[in-house]
Design a protein around this motif. Structure first.
Motif, PDB file in Angstrom:
ATOM      1  N   ARG A  46       0.866  -1.185   0.000  1.00 42.75           N
ATOM      2  CA  ARG A  46       0.000   0.000   0.000  1.00 42.75           C
ATOM      3  C   ARG A  46       0.902   1.233   0.000  1.00 42.75           C
ATOM      4  NH1 ARG A  46      -3.435   1.909   4.700  1.00 42.75           N
ATOM      5  NH2 ARG A  46      -2.401   0.147   5.731  1.00 42.75           N
ATOM      6  N   HIS A  60      -3.515  10.397  -2.456  1.00 41.16           N
ATOM      7  CA  HIS A  60      -3.902   9.184  -3.191  1.00 41.16           C
ATOM      8  C   HIS A  60      -3.355   7.967  -2.441  1.00 41.16           C
ATOM      9  CE1 HIS A  60      -5.270   8.223  -7.513  1.00 41.16           C
ATOM     10  NE2 HIS A  60      -5.365   7.116  -6.805  1.00 41.16           N
ATOM     11  N   THR A  61      -4.074   6.871  -2.537  1.00 40.85           N
ATOM     12  CA  THR A  61      -3.609   5.593  -2.005  1.00 40.85           C
ATOM     13  C   THR A  61      -3.608   4.568  -3.129  1.00 40.85           C
ATOM     14  OG1 THR A  61      -4.452   6.044   0.225  1.00 40.85           O
ATOM     15  CG2 THR A  61      -4.044   3.744  -0.345  1.00 40.85           C
ATOM     16  N   TYR A  62      -2.504   3.849  -3.279  1.00 40.86           N
ATOM     17  CA  TYR A  62      -2.383   2.826  -4.309  1.00 40.86           C
ATOM     18  C   TYR A  62      -2.192   1.460  -3.649  1.00 40.86           C
ATOM     19  CZ  TYR A  62      -1.626   6.840  -7.332  1.00 40.86           C
ATOM     20  OH  TYR A  62      -1.786   8.046  -7.991  1.00 40.86           O
ATOM     21  N   GLY A  78      -8.417   2.032  -2.214  1.00 37.07           N
ATOM     22  CA  GLY A  78      -7.295   2.605  -2.948  1.00 37.07           C
ATOM     23  C   GLY A  78      -7.348   2.191  -4.398  1.00 37.07           C
ATOM     24  N   THR A  79      -6.513   2.797  -5.224  1.00 37.73           N
ATOM     25  CA  THR A  79      -6.439   2.469  -6.643  1.00 37.73           C
ATOM     26  C   THR A  79      -5.598   1.212  -6.830  1.00 37.73           C
ATOM     27  OG1 THR A  79      -6.643   4.786  -7.306  1.00 37.73           O
ATOM     28  CG2 THR A  79      -5.669   3.276  -8.911  1.00 37.73           C
ATOM     29  N   VAL A  81      -3.293  -1.331  -8.613  1.00 34.58           N
ATOM     30  CA  VAL A  81      -2.285  -1.313  -9.668  1.00 34.58           C
ATOM     31  C   VAL A  81      -1.633  -2.689  -9.701  1.00 34.58           C
ATOM     32  CG1 VAL A  81      -0.199  -0.220 -10.563  1.00 34.58           C
ATOM     33  CG2 VAL A  81      -1.833   1.131  -9.240  1.00 34.58           C
ATOM     34  N   ALA A 152      -1.009   2.081 -16.883  1.00 38.04           N
ATOM     35  CA  ALA A 152      -0.982   3.204 -15.940  1.00 38.04           C
ATOM     36  C   ALA A 152      -0.588   4.462 -16.695  1.00 38.04           C
ATOM     37  CB  ALA A 152      -0.022   2.954 -14.790  1.00 38.04           C
ATOM     38  N   GLU A 168      -9.195  10.754 -16.762  1.00 36.65           N
ATOM     39  CA  GLU A 168      -9.751  10.184 -15.532  1.00 36.65           C
ATOM     40  C   GLU A 168     -10.865   9.181 -15.820  1.00 36.65           C
ATOM     41  OE1 GLU A 168      -9.445  12.973 -11.743  1.00 36.65           O
ATOM     42  OE2 GLU A 168     -10.606  13.939 -13.323  1.00 36.65           O
ATOM     43  N   GLY A 171     -10.462   4.615 -16.988  1.00 36.69           N
ATOM     44  CA  GLY A 171     -10.353   3.409 -16.167  1.00 36.69           C
ATOM     45  C   GLY A 171      -8.935   2.915 -16.017  1.00 36.69           C
ATOM     46  N   PRO A 173      -5.243   3.362 -14.096  1.00 37.35           N
ATOM     47  CA  PRO A 173      -4.686   3.972 -12.881  1.00 37.35           C
ATOM     48  C   PRO A 173      -3.860   5.212 -13.205  1.00 37.35           C
ATOM     49  CG  PRO A 173      -4.380   1.597 -12.827  1.00 37.35           C
ATOM     50  CD  PRO A 173      -4.888   1.918 -14.194  1.00 37.35           C
TER      51      PRO A 173
END
Length: 370
Positions: A46, A60-62, A78-79, A81, A152, A168, A171, A173
């Motif tokens: 994370r 932002h959180t990935y 979160g996003t 990836v 990405a 945005e 879809g 990341p």
């Protein structure tokens, strides 16, 4: 020995040690203030990006999950990836340069602002059709990006930017590269460890950062042993304003680590600050050294400076012919220095302490000619 100990203790004192929090471990980041990396025992990482403009909030959180592993149950918000990224669109030449150094340049599928990217490798890959030109970063070619099927998009966030428009809605990341908002040179450089995780180059990034960190601190110690302390200022007037690096900016920190007397060291801003010419002259008119970055077809000269704006000739550094310029159209200043502050510190030390002669010489700057 005492100087070495003081510097090393100072550097270590700024660090964050790994913390085990039941089912996860916080990765050790020594300098970055706006980035936290947490490795969860379920096999994912994370990445939490703190909002640099409102530090009580998260930008932002990935959630980074290896492509060859199934998605763990109960992932936090979160996003998502899937790593390593293999075909990304990269808006900035800064990150293209880092990915090349990490051995991930062929994982770039497209770039923005190609005409500003001073990298022969990227231009060659574009000529071969391996890297697409996705247009202007402010208004990218959405159709071209869609055709690439990127995994990405790496872009830089700005305060109150109102979002990223049509990208945005794809879809895909969006990796918000907020490294430039760090307030220390090594803090920004340490973000390479995040990018290494994204592109499957974690070991390479960790190794590279260890070298940068060591070189930077060694150079800072060398500067601290000098008996000279030149007063310095930078940049040029732009229109009615002169944008000066704030005292708490990465550039202000670099001048400090080079043991120069920065004319605006008492300023508390972490970014560039607009001042009038009169204010800059009042603060820096007696400075020993003037450092200028510019992008022009021909190299800047003293006569060109005088013709451009006659009051420039009133600065002591102009009269003493102690101005150093960096023509960014001819050297990879912007591509290299964000993740190699050691290169820039080396230049500054040699400029501010003429008695120090380093083997590598000046990499970016040279004295102006008449």
């Amino acid at each position: 020995m005492m100087v070495w100990a003081a510097v090393l203790l100072s550097a270590c004192g700024n660090g964050r040690q790994p913390v085990s929090t039941g089912g996860c471990d916080t990765l050790d980041l020594r300098y970055a203030d706006n980035l936290t990396l947490i490795r969860h025992h379920e096999g994912y990482i994370r990445a939490i990006l703190r909002n640099p403009w409102d530090t009580l909030k998260t930008l932002h959180t990935y959630i980074l999950v290896p492509k060859d592993k199934p998605l763990p149950p109960g992932l936090p918000p979160g996003t998502l990836v899937r790593t390593p990224l293999s075909r990304s669109v990269v808006y900035s030449s800064v990150h293209c340069s880092l990915l090349k150094e990490l051995g991930a340049i062929r994982q770039i599928g497209g770039v923005c602002d190609l005409h500003y990217i001073n990298m022969p490798d990227i231009r060659q890959l574009h000529a071969e059709g391996a890297v697409a030109d996705c247009g202007n970063s402010m208004t990218p070619d959405i159709e071209k990006i869609i055709s690439l099927h990127p995994d990405a998009i790496l872009l830089s966030p700005f305060e109150n930017n109102g979002g990223y428009g049509k990208v945005e809605k794809l879809g895909v990341p969006l990796i918000e590269c907020a490294d430039y908002m760090e307030t220390s040179p090594l803090g920004r450089a340490e973000w390479m460890r995040f990018y290494g995780l994204l592109f499957g180059k974690a070991a390479e990034a960790d190794s590279l950062f260890a070298v940068v960190d060591s070189c930077y601190r060694r150079l800072a110690v060398r500067a601290s042993l000098s008996s000279s302390a030149y007063k310095v200022f930078s940049e040029l007037k732009s229109g009615s304003a002169w944008y000066v690096p704030g005292g708490r900016s990465t550039m202000g920190q670099l001048f400090n680590d080079a043991c120069g007397r920065y004319a605006f060291a008492d300023d508390r801003h972490s970014g560039s600050v607009p001042f009038s010419f009169e204010t800059v002259f009042d603060k820096a008119g007696d400075a020993d050294v003037w450092i200028i970055k510019y992008n022009r077809e021909t190299d800047l000269t003293y006569s060109a400076l005088a013709a451009e704006y006659a009051p420039y000739t009133g600065f002591k550094a102009y009269r003493d012919r102690n101005i150093y310029g960096c023509n960014t159209s001819k050297v990879a200043y912007y591509e290299e220095t964000p993740f190699h502050p050691d290169y820039l510190l080396s230049d500054y030390i040699q400029i501010l302490h003429p008695e120090i002669h380093l083997p590598e010489g000046l990499r970016y700057f040279s004295k102006l000619c008449e």
